[in-house]
Design an enzyme around this catalytic site. Structure first.
Site, PDB file in Angstrom:
ATOM      1  CG  ASP A 183      -2.209   0.483   1.075  1.00 27.17           C
ATOM      2  OD1 ASP A 183      -2.379   1.769   0.600  1.00 27.17           O
ATOM      3  OD2 ASP A 183      -3.235  -0.259   1.545  1.00 27.17           O
TER       4      ASP A 183
ATOM      5  CG  HIS B 215      -9.065  -1.192   4.265  1.00 27.11           C
ATOM      6  ND1 HIS B 215      -8.674  -1.434   3.174  1.00 27.11           N
ATOM      7  CD2 HIS B 215      -8.507  -0.142   4.906  1.00 27.11           C
ATOM      8  CE1 HIS B 215      -7.959  -0.173   2.679  1.00 27.11           C
ATOM      9  NE2 HIS B 215      -7.776   0.670   3.696  1.00 27.11           N
TER      10      HIS B 215
END
Ligand code: GLC
Ligand code: CA
Length: 525
Positions: free
Chosen positions: A99, A319
């Site tokens: 990420d 998420h």
């Protein structure tokens, strides 16, 4: 398909590292935990893992506030642990996507500490400072501007005030940030998922955003304005192309963008001549009403809007979003699995989806997510979809020997990896079969998507390759239906109970909430 880039025929599995597997009993998942569970992922058949941020961070936004772009937070392990994980991932034949959080750093990042120290600090311009705030709003509630007492100016934070926005118009910021990408690429990381890609560049005149006529009371306060001047600015596409060029300095890497935009705007992130993001995340399945008609429109709309040569992708969960099993219910979760895994291109799933894992209700005193703390009760909280992975029925589900940072679901004694592995008809086995089918039937990955139609509650489409023609039938309804069919053979059903059934007849009976994949006898023309 053998010759196509790895990411084109991949199923990407998102790991939220805090919740996957704890290895040292502190109740928080870590890198050694992931290493311990790699066999599970190899058996599941996924091809790549994307790990949410593991960099040093004060964890104000659980890692999306980065204090060092080239390190590992001690909570997750050490740089040695990371290198070990990466080599184990590769040894297992998987790829690793990190990420990258470029829009903002942590307020504890040395760059910001310097930047805020004086008006004349060389890093002052690395962040966005103004004498007066404009009306821009933070995604986590309230103004996006914070007064800094030291210098009397305001800095921009599109998220928490602990997440100051970097100034991507400053060439030094760009150079420094691109070097952090190279750092990980050199270590052998296979690509990046870029956080809030569409927000990185703001209006250079800092014009006020107009009011949103669609805003209704009870919505998150950020919805009060239309994000005209602080998102999706024209200059973003040049920046994305530059970022892509950095990734392209290394062979065989992938650049994925997190982008929540209407489809026409989204498509522009593939870039001129497809030199932007390889994959601007497609969130249609997260946003679309769960019925055959809406999904048919979403699928054809997306396919039709793809620029020539652009590679499609589909996402079932992440998420930040309510888990699919909670959104559509446990029976439809199987339909969701079959839908995702029969669509063309690169697919992204979220850990626990393969178990039919549901959102876990979080008592007010256990709330962790700042999105919920700042604007309680508006459904902004993301803790419910971030709870620990249930591995078995032992105390704390095999996730930790300590106290888990978020509670386990009440159902973990029955809904866990071990139990579902033993049950041959479980959703976990369905996921394995579907993922395996993508491997053995390249038509599902790269075949043509044709004849998307709806008949009562049934969504139907064809995938057509050189060797085979597959029909996918998904019943979104609550009652059985009879469907007209050409002659073929059922190769997989969501209930895992009717494989290899020849369909010599003119109709096929579908049960409520059942999906099937049928191989037609008639070969492609
Ligand atoms: C992205 C992330 C989200 C985070 C936000 C700020 O949307 O997915 O989890 O809170 O960006 O970085
Ligand atoms: Ca731990």
């Amino acid at each position: 398909m053998q010759n196509s880039p790895w990411w084109q025929h991949s199923v990407i599995y998102e790991i939220y590292p805090r919740s996957f597997q704890d290895s040292n009993g502190d109740g928080i998942g870590d890198l050694n935990g992931i290493i311990a569970r790699l066999d599970y992922l190899v058996n599941l058949g996924v091809n790549a893992i994307w790990i949410s941020p593991i960099y040093p961070s004060p964890m104000a936004d659980f890692g999306y506030d980065v204090a060092d772009y080239c390190g590992i937070d001690q909570l997750f392990g050490t740089m040695e642990d990371f290198k070990h994980l990466l080599s184990e991932v590769h040894r297992g034949g998987l790829k690793m996507i990190l990420d990258f959080v470029p829009n903002h750093s942590s307020d504890q990042h040395p760059w910001f500490v310097e930047s805020r120290s004086s008006l004349t600090n060389p890093k002052r311009d690395w962040y966005l400072w103004r004498d007066q705030p404009n009306n821009w709003l933070s995604h986590f509630g309230g103004s996006a501007w914070e007064l800094d007492e030291t210098t009397g100016q305001y800095y921009l934070h599109s998220f928490l005030k602990q997440q100051p926005d970097l100034n991507w118009r400053n060439p030094d910021v760009k150079a420094a940030m691109f070097d952090t990408l190279r750092f990980w690429l050199r270590l052998g990381v296979d690509g990046f998922r870029v956080d809030v890609m569409w927000l990185m560049i703001k209006d250079d005149q800092f014009r006020d955003n107009p009011p949103n006529p669609g805003y209704r009371l009870g919505q998150p306060s950020n919805n009060r304005l239309l994000p005209v001047y602080n998102s999706d600015r024209p200059e973003i596409h040049g920046l994305v192309a530059e970022m892509r060029a950095v990734v392209d300095e290394f062979p065989d890497r992938v650049l994925i963008g997190e982008i929540y935009l209407p489809i026409q705007q989204l498509m522009r992130y593939y870039g001129a001549d497809l030199k932007g993001a390889h994959l601007p995340f497609n969130f249609q399945l997260l946003q679309c009403a769960w019925n055959a008609e809406s999904l048919a429109q979403a699928i054809t709309g997306y396919q039709g809007a793809l620029p020539g040569g652009a590679w499609p992708n589909w996402v079932l969960g992440n998420h930040d979003q309510s888990r699919i099993a909670s959104r559509v219910g446990p029976r439809q979760a199987r339909i969701a699995a079959m839908l995702l895994l029969t669509l063309p291109g690169t697919l992204t799933m979220y850990y626990g989806e393969e178990l039919g894992m549901a959102n876990v209700p979080i008592a007010p005193e256990r709330v962790q997510d700042p999105a919920e703390k700042n604007e309680p009760g508006l459904g902004q909280g993301r803790d419910p979809e971030r709870t620990p992975m249930p591995w078995d029925d032992s105390r704390c589900a095999g996730f930790t020997t300590g106290l888990p940072w978020l509670p386990l679901g009440d159902d973990y004694t029955t809904l866990n990896v071990r139990a579902l592995e033993l049950d041959q008809s479980s959703i976990l086995h369905l996921y394995r079969r579907l993922i395996d089918l993508r491997r053995t039937r390249p038509t599902l990955v790269s075949g043509k998507l044709q004849s998307v139609t709806v008949q009562s509650d049934v969504l139907r489409f064809q995938r057509v390759g050189d060797q085979d023609r597959l029909v996918v039938l998904l019943n979104f309804g609550h009652s059985p239906v009879e469907i007209e069919m050409e002659q073929g053979t059922v190769i997989l059903s969501t209930n895992l109970d009717r494989e290899r059934h020849p369909q010599g007849i003119k109709t096929l009976g579908l049960n409520a909430a059942e999906g099937v994949i049928i191989e037609l006898d008639q070969l492609p023309a």
